[in-house]
Write a protein that holds these residues in place. Structure first.
Motif, short mmCIF file in Angstrom:
data_model
loop_
_atom_site.label_atom_id
_atom_site.label_comp_id
_atom_site.label_asym_id
_atom_site.label_seq_id
_atom_site.Cartn_x
_atom_site.Cartn_y
_atom_site.Cartn_z
N ASP A 27 -16.29 -11.52 -3.89
CA ASP A 27 -17.68 -11.47 -4.33
C ASP A 27 -17.89 -10.18 -5.12
O ASP A 27 -16.96 -9.37 -5.27
N ARG A 28 -19.10 -9.99 -5.65
CA ARG A 28 -19.37 -8.81 -6.48
C ARG A 28 -19.16 -7.51 -5.70
O ARG A 28 -18.60 -6.54 -6.22
N ARG A 32 -16.49 -4.47 -6.58
CA ARG A 32 -16.87 -3.09 -6.89
C ARG A 32 -16.22 -2.10 -5.92
O ARG A 32 -15.87 -0.98 -6.31
N GLU A 71 -19.51 -14.08 -12.52
CA GLU A 71 -20.10 -13.07 -11.64
C GLU A 71 -19.17 -11.88 -11.44
O GLU A 71 -19.57 -10.73 -11.55
N LEU A 72 -17.92 -12.18 -11.16
CA LEU A 72 -16.96 -11.10 -10.90
C LEU A 72 -16.61 -10.32 -12.15
O LEU A 72 -16.44 -9.10 -12.10
N ALA A 75 -19.11 -7.73 -12.76
CA ALA A 75 -19.35 -6.79 -11.66
C ALA A 75 -18.71 -5.43 -11.88
O ALA A 75 -19.18 -4.42 -11.35
N THR A 76 -17.60 -5.37 -12.64
CA THR A 76 -16.90 -4.11 -12.87
C THR A 76 -16.41 -4.05 -14.31
O THR A 76 -16.52 -5.01 -15.07
N THR A 272 -19.25 0.39 -10.14
CA THR A 272 -20.26 -0.20 -11.02
C THR A 272 -19.90 0.02 -12.49
O THR A 272 -19.47 1.12 -12.85
#
Length: 276
Positions: A27-28, A32, A71-72, A75-76, A272
C-alpha cells in the motif's frame, strides 16, 4: 516528482550495477516506509495486495492491479515494478495489453509468469515463450526502457523440476526478456545453476527455500536482484493477528512492546515524493 522516463532509466541502471534488493510494498504507506529506509526501487506483491482487499492471491482483476499500481507509483519517487501474474489472460495478446496498461499506470517494470491459474499447470513452453515475446514487443514500443521479467513457476505452482525451469528461462531469454525469475528455488546450488545457464539478470525470492542465505552470498553466485514477495505484508499482518488474539483472548497488552511511533512518521516523511 521524478519523471517516469527518469525512473525507468534508474531502474535499468540498477540491473547493470550488481545485486540489489527489490522490496515489495502492498500500500502507499508501506511504499513510503521502504523509500524512507533507503531502498532504490520497489515492486508490488500480488499476494500482499490481494490480501489487503480481503481475498487471496490470484483473485484480483487486471483493473484492480492497475489501479493499485497507479497508487503506488504516485506514492514515492522510486521506480516501481509490478507482479503482473500471468498477464491476466491466456493469449500472447493479453500479455501485450497488460504491459501497455502497466506503462500507462506509471510502472517501469513488470513480470509475466507461466502459471495458467489451474493448480499445478504451467503453459506449454512454446506458448509460454510466445506470451513473453508478445510482452517484449509491447515493451519495445514504449518511449522508455521497461524491464520485463519472465517467470518460470515450476517451484511455486508447477512441477519442481530444475531442468525444466532452466529450459523455460532460456526460452524466455531467447524471446527477449530483460530479467529472469524462478521463485522458490530450493538451494544455493540451484540458484547458481540458473545464473550460469542464462546471460540475463536473475531475480531470486529471498534466496533458496532451504534456508536463509545473506544477500552477499547471493551476489557472490551472480544474482542481480532479490525480492521479498509477500513476506513484509505477511509479517505486518502476523503482528496484527498476534496482538488482536491476545487482546481478544487473555485481554492483556504485552503486544504493545516497542511501537514505532515517531520512527514511523519520520520514514513516511522521508519517503514522500519531492516537489518540483
Amino acid at each position: 516528482m521524478i519523471s517516469q522516463e527518469d525512473k525507468a532509466k534508474a531502474f535499468e541502471a540498477l540491473h547493470q550495477s550488481g545485486c540489489f534488493v527489490l522490496p515489495n510494498p502492498w500500500d502507499r504507506g508501506s511504499a513510503r516506509i521502504l523509500a524512507g529506509i533507503g531502498y532504490k526501487a520497489l515492486a508490488t506483491t500480488s499476494a500482499g495486495f490481494a490480501r489487503s482487499t480481503g481475498v487471496d492471491d490470484y483473485n484480483v482483476t487486471r483493473d484492480m492491479v492497475m489501479s493499485h499500481a497507479r497508487e503506488l507509483c504516485s506514492a514515492t519517487d522510486l521506480p516501481m515494478s509490478a507482479d503482473l501474474e500471468n498477464g491476466f489472460g491466456h493469449t500472447p495478446e493479453d500479455c501485450a495489453e497488460t504491459i501497455r496498461q502497466a506503462a500507462e499506470a506509471g510502472l517501469v517494470g513488470g513480470s509475466i509468469e507461466d502459471f495458467t491459474g489451474e493448480p499445478g499447470k504451467l503453459y506449454d513452453i512454446g506458448l509460454a515463450k510466445e506470451r513473453v515475446a508478445a510482452a517484449v514487443e509491447a515493451r519495445k514500443n514504449l518511449p522508455f526502457p521497461f524491464i520485463l521479467t519472465a517467470r518460470a513457476e515450476n517451484f511455486f505452482t508447477g512441477t519442481p523440476d530444475l531442468t525444466d525451469a532452466i529450459a523455460r528461462l532460456q526460452a524466455y531469454q531467447d524471446a527477449g526478456a530483460d530479467c529472469l525469475y524462478a521463485p522458490g528455488l530450493k538451494t544455493l546450488e540451484d540458484i547458481r545453476s540458473v545464473v550460469t545457464s542464462v546471460n540475463k539478470p536473475v531475480n531470486v525470492l529471498l534466496g533458496p527455500s532451504s534456508g536463509h542465505v545473506p544477500i552477499a552470498a547471493l551476489a557472490e553466485v551472480g544474482v542481480r536482484r532479490v525480492s521479498v514477495g509477500a513476506v513484509f505484508a505477511n509479517l505486518a499482518y502476523g503482528a496484527m493477528i498476534k496482538a488482536a488474539e491476545e487482546l481478544h483472548g487473555p485481554g492483556t497488552f504485552d503486544f504493545m512492546g516497542d511501537l514505532p511511533g515517531a520512527r514511523l512518521v519520520d520514514l513516511l516523511d522521508k519517503g514522500t515524493p519531492q516537489a518540483g
